[in-house]
Motif scaffolding. Structure first.
Motif, short mmCIF file in Angstrom:
data_model
loop_
_atom_site.label_atom_id
_atom_site.label_comp_id
_atom_site.label_asym_id
_atom_site.label_seq_id
_atom_site.Cartn_x
_atom_site.Cartn_y
_atom_site.Cartn_z
N ARG A 87 14.62 0.87 -14.49
CA ARG A 87 15.04 -0.28 -15.58
C ARG A 87 13.79 -0.85 -16.05
O ARG A 87 12.58 -0.75 -15.55
N LYS A 89 12.33 -4.37 -18.50
CA LYS A 89 12.64 -5.63 -19.35
C LYS A 89 11.49 -6.07 -19.94
O LYS A 89 10.47 -6.27 -19.55
N LYS B 64 19.83 -15.20 -14.51
CA LYS B 64 20.37 -14.08 -15.05
C LYS B 64 19.56 -12.87 -15.36
O LYS B 64 19.70 -11.58 -15.11
N ASN B 65 18.20 -13.07 -15.76
CA ASN B 65 17.13 -12.28 -15.92
C ASN B 65 16.81 -11.66 -14.62
O ASN B 65 16.73 -10.29 -14.63
N ARG B 67 18.76 -11.19 -11.91
CA ARG B 67 19.76 -10.33 -11.65
C ARG B 67 19.59 -8.94 -12.22
O ARG B 67 19.91 -7.92 -11.55
N GLU B 68 19.43 -9.14 -13.47
CA GLU B 68 19.21 -7.78 -14.32
C GLU B 68 18.36 -7.11 -13.61
O GLU B 68 18.29 -5.70 -13.47
N MET B 69 17.18 -7.66 -13.13
CA MET B 69 16.33 -6.82 -12.57
C MET B 69 16.19 -6.48 -11.04
O MET B 69 15.05 -6.43 -10.37
N TYR B 74 23.92 -10.25 -7.56
CA TYR B 74 25.08 -10.64 -8.68
C TYR B 74 26.11 -11.42 -7.61
O TYR B 74 26.48 -12.46 -7.68
#
Lengths: 96, 79
Positions: A87, A89, B64-65, B67-69, B74
């Motif tokens: 992943r 970002k 939220k950022n 959680r994405e990483m 979640y």
């Protein structure tokens, strides 16, 4: 030129020592486009909050850089092509 | 007979971010963000956290950022 922060999660089966140099080769995209890499910080192996691709762990790395929008978009695209990168970002800390 | 409920005087909350002098909420700072999520991983409401609405938005975005990483969950059913 803008300040960006790129976070990458890599496959935990990789050797931790090789992560820094292999990420550095990707950063040539930034350097060739006139940007500069300020910091490459490999956090090391870390437990994920949830599994990604059935993997409970990942190797985290954070890169601080100054570059143009296009150069960062290209870096992100190339990183995503690599299968051992789980992943990525990209964040602009000034706006977020 | 039923008396009207006495008017509650809500206790003034201290803003936890102003107290610590934090101006930028970093999504990488999971120790800080964990103060603003419940045991189940949900973002706590502003009336619970006691921060300003601008700060609450920054917290929500940071969570939220994170959680994405996979820095924060979640959901967590355990605990």
């Amino acid at each position: 030129m803008r300040h960006y922060e790129v976070m990458v999660i890599l496959d935990p089966s990789l050797e931790e020592r090789t992560v820094g140099p292999s990420l550095d080769t990707y950063l040539n995209v930034i350097r060739n486009a006139g940007g500069s890499v300020e910091k490459l910080d490999v956090w090391g192996r870390r437990r994920l909050a949830y599994e990604i691709n059935k993997k409970p762990e990942g190797i985290y790395a954070v890169i601080d850089l100054q570059a143009t929008t296009e150069a960062v978009a290209e870096l992100d695209r190339q990183l995503r092509l690599n299968e051992s990168i789980l992943r990525t970002k990209v964040v602009r800390p000034e706006v977020h | 007979m039923a008396k009207p409920a006495a008017i509650r005087k809500p206790k003034k909350k201290v803003n936890p971010l102003d107290k610590e002098g934090i101006t930028y909420i970093d999504y990488k700072d999971t120790a800080l963000l964990r103060k603003f999520i419940s045991d189940r991983g949900k973002i706590r409401a502003r009336r619970v956290t006691g921060v300003t609405s601008q700060q609450q938005r920054q917290i929500a975005r940071a969570v939220k950022n994170a959680r994405e990483m996979a820095l924060l969950p979640y959901t967590t059913t355990a605990r």
